[in-house]
Design an enzyme around this catalytic site. Structure first.
Site, mmCIF file in Angstrom:
data_model
loop_
_atom_site.group_PDB
_atom_site.id
_atom_site.type_symbol
_atom_site.label_atom_id
_atom_site.label_comp_id
_atom_site.label_asym_id
_atom_site.label_seq_id
_atom_site.Cartn_x
_atom_site.Cartn_y
_atom_site.Cartn_z
ATOM 1 N N ASN A 1 -92.777 -48.947 63.220
ATOM 2 C CA ASN A 1 -92.051 -48.103 64.161
ATOM 3 C C ASN A 1 -92.641 -48.102 65.563
ATOM 4 O OD1 ASN A 1 -94.152 -46.644 62.596
ATOM 5 N ND2 ASN A 1 -93.706 -44.974 64.016
ATOM 6 N N GLY B 1 -86.255 -39.511 55.959
ATOM 7 C CA GLY B 1 -87.336 -40.440 55.702
ATOM 8 C C GLY B 1 -88.620 -39.787 55.230
ATOM 9 N N THR B 2 -88.991 -38.663 55.814
ATOM 10 C CA THR B 2 -90.241 -38.008 55.426
ATOM 11 C C THR B 2 -90.200 -37.558 53.980
ATOM 12 O OG1 THR B 2 -90.823 -37.323 57.669
ATOM 13 C CG2 THR B 2 -91.737 -36.023 55.861
ATOM 14 N N THR C 1 -78.810 -27.858 46.475
ATOM 15 C CA THR C 1 -77.403 -28.141 46.735
ATOM 16 C C THR C 1 -77.268 -29.275 47.747
ATOM 17 O OG1 THR C 1 -76.813 -25.838 46.314
ATOM 18 C CG2 THR C 1 -75.226 -27.171 47.548
ATOM 19 N N GLN D 1 -86.806 -47.998 59.791
ATOM 20 C CA GLN D 1 -86.544 -48.670 61.059
ATOM 21 C C GLN D 1 -85.798 -49.997 60.890
ATOM 22 O OE1 GLN D 1 -86.954 -47.617 64.102
ATOM 23 N NE2 GLN D 1 -88.134 -45.771 63.707
ATOM 24 N N HIS E 1 -80.538 -40.186 60.563
ATOM 25 C CA HIS E 1 -80.514 -39.987 62.008
ATOM 26 C C HIS E 1 -81.029 -41.198 62.779
ATOM 27 C CE1 HIS E 1 -84.812 -39.039 63.203
ATOM 28 N NE2 HIS E 1 -84.918 -39.001 61.897
ATOM 29 N N CYS F 1 -93.293 -38.922 66.125
ATOM 30 C CA CYS F 1 -93.945 -37.940 65.253
ATOM 31 C C CYS F 1 -95.357 -37.593 65.724
ATOM 32 C CB CYS F 1 -93.987 -38.464 63.823
ATOM 33 S SG CYS F 1 -92.353 -38.621 63.080
ATOM 34 N N SER G 1 -83.180 -43.148 56.434
ATOM 35 C CA SER G 1 -83.005 -41.863 57.112
ATOM 36 C C SER G 1 -81.787 -41.923 58.025
ATOM 37 C CB SER G 1 -84.260 -41.524 57.932
ATOM 38 O OG SER G 1 -84.132 -40.264 58.547
#
Length: 381
Positions: free
Chosen positions: A149, A69-70, A237, A178, A201, A325, A199
């Protein structure tokens, strides 16, 4: 153990982990290599892209892989700003965005861009009317989150999109990190949106992998220069095993999605109803159509959020302050501050975030411990 911090990160699904491990062992070639090991890895990469696109309702070439996401938020915002700066240097976002958006905006301001930060109302929602008033002739980008979030407020994406239909040259980005897997696609998926961020995770895929949706025909200035992977958009890669695992995670996420979201909503309703019976407790996440089913933000007056978090941790129950965060920095909730919540209340905020694996038994145990912790601090105060 009770894990109620799923908005920070989710546990990798066992079958996703098996897919990741199998891909690591059997498809270890570089997808850019010309030999057959590289070709096999490339075929897996593109099969995963095709599967993700189909599950999400996108075209295959509209899915571009990132590290999460970042990176996705940074790339879409900076990539748009750099690509379109000859047409204008004005960007519109909101006061309640994730740090990966807000701090990116601050960097762009240092480079000469102007940013308008839209306010929110007392429930944490922005106004499409405020957006319309903020648009200028030199506006090139609007960036809003789908689901906040910290408190779970679903932003009025369709209302924003309707405003932007009259401004086809303004790019529209939605941070949907989210939002995925919560059965709210109808609330944040809109054909006017040009870019979405996801994202892995956050939905039981490995960490360090994600993807963006980039509408066909749109352009971004690459941030990663190198070998020209991802159609010369994002060099480096590709993490093929994690991408394959993410594709598997999305497939699992979409199975019985409505049923899973309803389960989360019922657990949320139970906790919110109990919180509203407690003295000196404020609840900022509503059980309502414009709130996500998995996030509950509340405070206990006079007790700092990190104290509440560690007290639950001592009982093997895991929640968080409002944003993972920012939690280690001891900052007040940026969303609650924007909602004009008093600082001494905002610094007490904690977040419970659910997923489909959580149970009613866990919620009952959480509420039991919550009552004990609440009563303990009331005595101390």
């Amino acid at each position: 153990m009770i894990y109620f911090d799923n908005s920070a990160t989710t546990k990798v699904n066992d079958s996703v982990l098996k897919t990741y491990n199998a891909a690591s062992e059997e498809y270890f070639g570089n997808p850019s290599s010309l030999h057959k090991l590289g070709l096999r890895a490339y075929e897996l990469l593109e099969t995963s892209r095709k599967q993700i696109a189909k599950l999400m309702g996108f075209k295959q070439d509209e899915v571009v892989f990132t590290s999460g996401g970042t990176e996705g938020n940074n790339w879409i915002i900076k990539g748009t700003a750099f690509k379109k700066r000859e047409f204008g240097k004005h960007i519109i976002t909101t006061q309640i965005e994730h740090p990966s958006v807000l701090n990116t905006m601050h960097q762009l301001e240092e480079l000469g861009f102007e940013v308008t930060y839209l306010p929110v109302d007392k429930t944490g929602h922005i106004s499409a009317d405020d957006l319309k008033k903020a648009i200028r002739d030199d506006t090139i980008l609007v960036s809003t989150m789908a689901v906040n979030n910290e408190i779970g407020a679903i932003q009025p994406i369709h209302e924003i999109a309707n405003v932007l239909k009259d401004y086809p040259n303004i790019s529209y980005h939605v941070d949907s990190v989210q939002a995925i897997g919560k059965n709210i696609q109808d609330k944040f998926m809109d054909p006017r949106v040009d870019y979405y961020t996801f994202s892995g995770h956050k939905f039981h895929a490995p960490r360090g992998i994600g993807f963006i949706y980039m509408k066909e025909g749109k352009q971004l200035e690459p941030l990663m220069a190198g070998g020209g992977q991802e159609s010369n958009l994002r060099s480096g890669t590709e993490n093929t095993p994690a991408i394959a695992g993410m594709a598997k995670a999305i497939r699992l996420l979409k199975e019985d999605e409505a049923k899973k979201a309803d389960k989360m909503e019922q657990l949320k309703e139970k906790l919110v109803a109990h919180l509203k019976t407690m003295d000196n407790v404020h609840v900022f996440s509503q059980v309502a159509d414009n709130f996500a089913p998995h996030i509950i933000c509340f405070t206990i007056d006079g007790v700092r959020g990190e104290t509440i978090v560690h007290t639950f941790e001592d009982r093997d129950i895991y929640i968080s302050t409002t944003s993972a965060c920012s939690s280690k920095k001891g900052l007040e909730s940026g969303t609650l501050k924007a909602m004009n919540v008093r600082e001494n209340v905002a610094t007490s905020a904690v977040r419970v975030s659910l997923d489909e694996s959580n149970t009613e038994k866990e919620m009952d145990e959480f509420i039991k411990n919550l009552d004990e912790i609440h009563d303990h601090f009331q005595i101390l105060n």
